[in-house]
Design a protein around this motif. Sequence first.
Motif, PDB file in Angstrom:
ATOM      1  N   GLN A 155      -4.893  20.024  48.942  1.00 38.95           N
ATOM      2  CA  GLN A 155      -5.009  18.649  48.461  1.00 38.95           C
ATOM      3  C   GLN A 155      -3.658  17.976  48.181  1.00 38.95           C
ATOM      4  N   ALA A 156      -2.601  18.535  48.727  1.00 40.03           N
ATOM      5  CA  ALA A 156      -1.290  17.882  48.630  1.00 40.03           C
ATOM      6  C   ALA A 156      -1.145  16.854  49.749  1.00 40.03           C
ATOM      7  N   MET A 157      -0.224  15.917  49.556  1.00 41.67           N
ATOM      8  CA  MET A 157       0.092  14.908  50.566  1.00 41.67           C
ATOM      9  C   MET A 157       1.607  14.905  50.753  1.00 41.67           C
ATOM     10  N   LEU A 158       2.055  15.295  51.940  1.00 44.20           N
ATOM     11  CA  LEU A 158       3.484  15.434  52.210  1.00 44.20           C
ATOM     12  C   LEU A 158       3.850  14.723  53.497  1.00 44.20           C
ATOM     13  N   ARG A 208      -6.211  23.255  52.459  1.00 45.53           N
ATOM     14  CA  ARG A 208      -7.541  22.651  52.358  1.00 45.53           C
ATOM     15  C   ARG A 208      -7.452  21.214  51.844  1.00 45.53           C
ATOM     16  N   ASP A 209      -8.055  20.295  52.594  1.00 51.48           N
ATOM     17  CA  ASP A 209      -8.098  18.869  52.236  1.00 51.48           C
ATOM     18  C   ASP A 209      -6.699  18.300  51.972  1.00 51.48           C
ATOM     19  N   ALA A 210      -5.684  18.901  52.573  1.00 50.55           N
ATOM     20  CA  ALA A 210      -4.308  18.426  52.432  1.00 50.55           C
ATOM     21  C   ALA A 210      -3.941  17.551  53.626  1.00 50.55           C
ATOM     22  N   ARG A 211      -2.854  16.758  53.458  1.00 57.24           N
ATOM     23  CA  ARG A 211      -2.424  15.859  54.520  1.00 57.24           C
ATOM     24  C   ARG A 211      -0.925  16.021  54.757  1.00 57.24           C
ATOM     25  N   LEU A 212      -0.566  16.132  56.022  1.00 58.50           N
ATOM     26  CA  LEU A 212       0.835  16.175  56.432  1.00 58.50           C
ATOM     27  C   LEU A 212       1.103  15.059  57.420  1.00 58.50           C
ATOM     28  N   ARG A 213       2.173  14.314  57.155  1.00 58.86           N
ATOM     29  CA  ARG A 213       2.687  13.340  58.121  1.00 58.86           C
ATOM     30  C   ARG A 213       4.063  13.844  58.535  1.00 58.86           C
TER      31      ARG A 213
END
Length: 399
Positions: A183-186, A210-215
């Motif tokens: 659930q982190a956003m990086l 899990r449910d994390a986002r990477l850009r």
Amino acid sequence: MSAAVSANTGLIETEQHGLKAHSDGGDAYVPVQSRAERFTSTSVDDFEKVTGHELEWKLTPIARIASLIEGELDGSVPTLEFSDTSGVTATWVERTDARIGTAGAPEERASANAWSSFEKALAIDVSGEEPVEFVVSRDGTDSTPRAGHTVITAAPFSRGLVILTNSGDAQLTENVEIVVGDQAMLTVVTVQEWNDESNHLASHFARVGRDARLRHIVVSLGGGVVRVNPSIHLDSTGADASAFGLYFADAGQHLEQRVYVNHVAAQTKSRVKYKGALQGATARSVWVGDVLIGPHATATDSYEENRNLVLSEGPRADSIPNLEIETGDISGAGHASSTGRFDDEQLFYLQSRGIPEDEARRLVVRGFLAEIVAQIGSAELEAHLSAAIEAELSEAQGY
């Protein structure tokens, strides 16, 4: 026709007109059938010498970067500048640190050479739950071939933007590991504005929780040979990755990106979008996009695309999208690639409203690349890159 019984197998071997029966076993060469089957190792000695005929090297000017692939590397700690950001720490750690090797391992010799050679790794830890921006600046070194290693870790529920900027003179091969907690956003941005004689090879490995986002964003504007290869693994349910890229190749430049997105878990999502402009007879770009949707990655949603805009006579842009699907239960998957000159309708529209042709062309290029710049999320860096693109255009004839 003649026949003989093999002493090894007991099977009948036949010969006709000097031909022998084909064998698929034993020492017969079996090519890699899936992107996931490629050999990996952190030791350079486990890889064969690079000849330029290998799948991962055949589009790369090997002679210009041979010292980074085959030669000895200086793995000492470089001089870097860090921003002072609350919620982010940066420290130099030993090779034995538990964080090293958690995101992936080299698939080719240059990456393994860097892994075998670095003395200490830069460990960047993002822990704050409020959005933060952290900048690491590398202003070149010298002509000595060097190795580097960086590990970026985003703790569960954290939010962060990490920017890695490169400029000046350097001969560098490096690995960057990225681990995004649940659930982190990086967002990780790497910017290459090297001088013309610099060469830079980089392999980025990412694992998304899990449910994390990477850009993940790659911007390559300067350097002689620049090759940045992101490898993103969506290992946990709900993982989401966006991979963006922007490049502007001038005469003599070779800018290469090989993107790999591996959908391992169910309900994962990825978007890949790279855009490039090329000017000058010897300008060259290479983009290879591999997306693998594994047998357990049900309900996956994936799309990749590469667009190239050719601004003069002579540049070459290789664009190769690949999509491999091992399950029939997906939400969607697709890819697209295009390389061409200006859209005549766009130019006509602008000129019909009184905009001179040269200015109309500049507007089209700026608009084409601005979509990627806008993904970064740092107003200061976005303004800097917009100015850098404008400078590139001012050097082109007819712009």
